[in-house]
Motif scaffolding. Sequence first.
Motif, PDB file in Angstrom:
ATOM      1  N   MET A 252      -0.773  18.474 -31.516  1.00 29.40           N
ATOM      2  CA  MET A 252      -1.114  17.068 -31.698  1.00 29.40           C
ATOM      3  C   MET A 252      -0.141  16.172 -30.940  1.00 29.40           C
ATOM      4  O   MET A 252      -0.542  15.226 -30.245  1.00 29.40           O
ATOM      5  N   LEU A 253       1.158  16.451 -31.056  1.00 29.16           N
ATOM      6  CA  LEU A 253       2.152  15.639 -30.368  1.00 29.16           C
ATOM      7  C   LEU A 253       2.027  15.791 -28.853  1.00 29.16           C
ATOM      8  O   LEU A 253       2.181  14.816 -28.102  1.00 29.16           O
ATOM      9  N   LEU A 254       1.753  17.002 -28.394  1.00 29.14           N
ATOM     10  CA  LEU A 254       1.574  17.221 -26.963  1.00 29.14           C
ATOM     11  C   LEU A 254       0.339  16.486 -26.452  1.00 29.14           C
ATOM     12  O   LEU A 254       0.327  15.977 -25.327  1.00 29.14           O
ATOM     13  N   ALA A 255      -0.694  16.422 -27.278  1.00 27.65           N
ATOM     14  CA  ALA A 255      -1.897  15.678 -26.875  1.00 27.65           C
ATOM     15  C   ALA A 255      -1.587  14.207 -26.651  1.00 27.65           C
ATOM     16  O   ALA A 255      -2.124  13.577 -25.732  1.00 27.65           O
ATOM     17  N   ILE A 256      -0.699  13.640 -27.470  1.00 34.15           N
ATOM     18  CA  ILE A 256      -0.291  12.247 -27.273  1.00 34.15           C
ATOM     19  C   ILE A 256       0.407  12.089 -25.933  1.00 34.15           C
ATOM     20  O   ILE A 256       0.162  11.131 -25.185  1.00 34.15           O
ATOM     21  N   VAL A 257       1.274  13.039 -25.594  1.00 34.02           N
ATOM     22  CA  VAL A 257       2.013  12.977 -24.336  1.00 34.02           C
ATOM     23  C   VAL A 257       1.070  13.096 -23.138  1.00 34.02           C
ATOM     24  O   VAL A 257       1.149  12.310 -22.180  1.00 34.02           O
ATOM     25  N   VAL A 258       0.184  14.081 -23.184  1.00 31.64           N
ATOM     26  CA  VAL A 258      -0.730  14.300 -22.064  1.00 31.64           C
ATOM     27  C   VAL A 258      -1.652  13.099 -21.878  1.00 31.64           C
ATOM     28  O   VAL A 258      -1.891  12.652 -20.748  1.00 31.64           O
ATOM     29  N   PHE A 260      -1.028  10.004 -22.721  1.00 36.07           N
ATOM     30  CA  PHE A 260      -0.203   8.921 -22.183  1.00 36.07           C
ATOM     31  C   PHE A 260       0.000   9.093 -20.680  1.00 36.07           C
ATOM     32  O   PHE A 260      -0.138   8.138 -19.900  1.00 36.07           O
ATOM     33  N   ALA A 261       0.317  10.307 -20.259  1.00 34.80           N
ATOM     34  CA  ALA A 261       0.545  10.567 -18.834  1.00 34.80           C
ATOM     35  C   ALA A 261      -0.716  10.322 -18.016  1.00 34.80           C
ATOM     36  O   ALA A 261      -0.657   9.716 -16.929  1.00 34.80           O
ATOM     37  N   LEU A 262      -1.868  10.768 -18.502  1.00 34.67           N
ATOM     38  CA  LEU A 262      -3.111  10.579 -17.760  1.00 34.67           C
ATOM     39  C   LEU A 262      -3.511   9.106 -17.703  1.00 34.67           C
ATOM     40  O   LEU A 262      -4.045   8.649 -16.686  1.00 34.67           O
ATOM     41  N   CYS A 263      -3.265   8.369 -18.777  1.00 34.76           N
ATOM     42  CA  CYS A 263      -3.617   6.947 -18.781  1.00 34.76           C
ATOM     43  C   CYS A 263      -2.802   6.156 -17.764  1.00 34.76           C
ATOM     44  O   CYS A 263      -3.331   5.256 -17.092  1.00 34.76           O
ATOM     45  N   TRP A 264      -1.535   6.476 -17.637  1.00 34.18           N
ATOM     46  CA  TRP A 264      -0.668   5.706 -16.735  1.00 34.18           C
ATOM     47  C   TRP A 264      -0.676   6.226 -15.302  1.00 34.18           C
ATOM     48  O   TRP A 264      -0.149   5.569 -14.402  1.00 34.18           O
ATOM     49  N   LEU A 265      -1.262   7.397 -15.067  1.00 34.28           N
ATOM     50  CA  LEU A 265      -1.264   7.959 -13.715  1.00 34.28           C
ATOM     51  C   LEU A 265      -1.988   7.070 -12.699  1.00 34.28           C
ATOM     52  O   LEU A 265      -1.439   6.800 -11.611  1.00 34.28           O
ATOM     53  N   PRO A 266      -3.212   6.567 -12.962  1.00 39.09           N
ATOM     54  CA  PRO A 266      -3.883   5.744 -11.940  1.00 39.09           C
ATOM     55  C   PRO A 266      -3.110   4.494 -11.561  1.00 39.09           C
ATOM     56  O   PRO A 266      -3.023   4.147 -10.373  1.00 39.09           O
ATOM     57  N   LEU A 267      -2.517   3.809 -12.547  1.00 40.35           N
ATOM     58  CA  LEU A 267      -1.777   2.590 -12.225  1.00 40.35           C
ATOM     59  C   LEU A 267      -0.511   2.902 -11.442  1.00 40.35           C
ATOM     60  O   LEU A 267      -0.122   2.144 -10.547  1.00 40.35           O
ATOM     61  N   ASN A 268       0.140   4.003 -11.756  1.00 35.45           N
ATOM     62  CA  ASN A 268       1.327   4.383 -10.985  1.00 35.45           C
ATOM     63  C   ASN A 268       0.963   4.719  -9.549  1.00 35.45           C
ATOM     64  O   ASN A 268       1.698   4.367  -8.620  1.00 35.45           O
ATOM     65  N   VAL A 269      -0.159   5.408  -9.352  1.00 35.90           N
ATOM     66  CA  VAL A 269      -0.611   5.708  -7.989  1.00 35.90           C
ATOM     67  C   VAL A 269      -0.952   4.412  -7.261  1.00 35.90           C
ATOM     68  O   VAL A 269      -0.581   4.216  -6.096  1.00 35.90           O
ATOM     69  N   PHE A 270      -1.662   3.506  -7.928  1.00 36.17           N
ATOM     70  CA  PHE A 270      -2.031   2.228  -7.314  1.00 36.17           C
ATOM     71  C   PHE A 270      -0.785   1.429  -6.927  1.00 36.17           C
ATOM     72  O   PHE A 270      -0.690   0.899  -5.810  1.00 36.17           O
ATOM     73  N   ASN A 271       0.177   1.318  -7.853  1.00 31.31           N
ATOM     74  CA  ASN A 271       1.389   0.546  -7.564  1.00 31.31           C
ATOM     75  C   ASN A 271       2.192   1.160  -6.430  1.00 31.31           C
ATOM     76  O   ASN A 271       2.760   0.444  -5.599  1.00 31.31           O
ATOM     77  N   THR A 272       2.249   2.494  -6.391  1.00 30.96           N
ATOM     78  CA  THR A 272       2.981   3.148  -5.309  1.00 30.96           C
ATOM     79  C   THR A 272       2.317   2.884  -3.965  1.00 30.96           C
ATOM     80  O   THR A 272       3.001   2.557  -2.974  1.00 30.96           O
ATOM     81  N   LEU A 273       1.000   2.986  -3.934  1.00 31.75           N
ATOM     82  CA  LEU A 273       0.278   2.698  -2.694  1.00 31.75           C
ATOM     83  C   LEU A 273       0.445   1.236  -2.298  1.00 31.75           C
ATOM     84  O   LEU A 273       0.644   0.923  -1.114  1.00 31.75           O
ATOM     85  N   PHE A 274       0.384   0.342  -3.275  1.00 28.60           N
ATOM     86  CA  PHE A 274       0.521  -1.076  -2.971  1.00 28.60           C
ATOM     87  C   PHE A 274       1.931  -1.407  -2.476  1.00 28.60           C
ATOM     88  O   PHE A 274       2.099  -2.220  -1.557  1.00 28.60           O
ATOM     89  N   ASP A 275       2.940  -0.788  -3.064  1.00 30.36           N
ATOM     90  CA  ASP A 275       4.316  -1.068  -2.655  1.00 30.36           C
ATOM     91  C   ASP A 275       4.601  -0.589  -1.242  1.00 30.36           C
ATOM     92  O   ASP A 275       5.308  -1.259  -0.473  1.00 30.36           O
ATOM     93  N   TRP A 276       4.075   0.564  -0.883  1.00 31.52           N
ATOM     94  CA  TRP A 276       4.439   1.173   0.386  1.00 31.52           C
ATOM     95  C   TRP A 276       3.428   0.912   1.501  1.00 31.52           C
ATOM     96  O   TRP A 276       3.801   0.946   2.682  1.00 31.52           O
ATOM     97  N   HIS A 277       2.167   0.665   1.143  1.00 27.14           N
ATOM     98  CA  HIS A 277       1.173   0.459   2.200  1.00 27.14           C
ATOM     99  C   HIS A 277      -0.010  -0.321   1.631  1.00 27.14           C
ATOM    100  O   HIS A 277      -1.120   0.191   1.501  1.00 27.14           O
ATOM    101  N   HIS A 278       0.225  -1.606   1.276  1.00 25.33           N
ATOM    102  CA  HIS A 278      -0.808  -2.361   0.586  1.00 25.33           C
ATOM    103  C   HIS A 278      -1.985  -2.691   1.496  1.00 25.33           C
ATOM    104  O   HIS A 278      -3.068  -3.026   1.026  1.00 25.33           O
TER     105      HIS A 278
END
Length: 383
Positions: A252-258, A260-278
Amino acid sequence: MPNSSGGLLGVWEAADWADTSQCPPSVGGATFLIVAYSAVIAVGLLGNAGLVFIIARQQELRNVTNILIANLSCSDILMCVVCLPVTVIYTLMDRWVLGEALCKVTPFVQCMSVTVSIFSLVLIALERHQLILHPTGWSPATGHSYLAVALTWLVACFISLPFLSFNILTNDPFQNISLPANPFRDHLICMELWPSDRHRLAYTTSLLIFQYCLPLLLVLLCYLRIFLRLRRRRDMLERSRRTRGAQRINAMLLAIVVAFALCWLPLNVFNTLFDWHHQALPDCQHDAVFSACHLTAMASTCINPVVYGFLNSNFQRELRITLQRCQCGTRPGESYESFPLSTVGSEGVTKAMSLNRMGSVCVPSPRTETSSSKLTKALPANV
């Protein structure tokens, strides 16, 4: 790397604004955003508030893991109250109308909230790792968890300080748009203004590494070692009562972690792309892409109450008991049968509560009368 919606505007040129002026907003898209963000806010607020209320109300639930889970819920509540309404207003209006204070506070609160959330997940994983791999060694007490919560918020506040310094309210990007009649000249935007691109990239990249990648790697490593240790245990009695219970809780606790990681992955990818090559982002679709990524990230505020609460039969029983008490008043002399979630108990409680080392569930006994000479029955602690 939780840039606010204002961070999306931080590195744009005047030409970018001229291009986006030709992209009218979609009524259907705006309606979807309002409905989706409203649903996330409602579920996040009600679910997390209910979770915190029950943990705070029930003395037998105040233990290390539950306190850290309540801390995770508090950070999600802060996100729902401050960041989500501001983001949807800014995205729909495409200009800032909420004043300079919120321009600085919103990205600061979002960064702080995400930092508290990820640090809470790390602390929960470390606690489970210590209890299962070193059951006879040092175990954190509830006092340690309160200290950890305070330090988590202090560190998160320190990490987020640059947003207070470098987020400004300005209309400069609109001044040089080459249009016959510039309708945006008096529009204000909330944007990041760093001393240089090098400083901005260093900070945002550091956030990505130390606020997302490394913590999640540490958490996954802890749960991997826990899984391997539990799999090596062969005693059938232990597997039937303790190991299987620990595996269920850890899953159950691992499911919360996974989640959380999947939810924030798209925004982190978007921000990284925007920062380096918008420039790689499409002109007319950048708002839609950002909104989709941001909405997915904000859905993480619903993870805790859904996974821990609504998928946890123990929590459901406790919720029903609380609702019954609110409707019918306090029932005298109830005894509890507890299924523990952790092996760390609260200090200064009765002997019965000390047996309930991690009481996630308190189920009223069918007997209505109790005797002071009898202890509350408690199942053995997990591991």
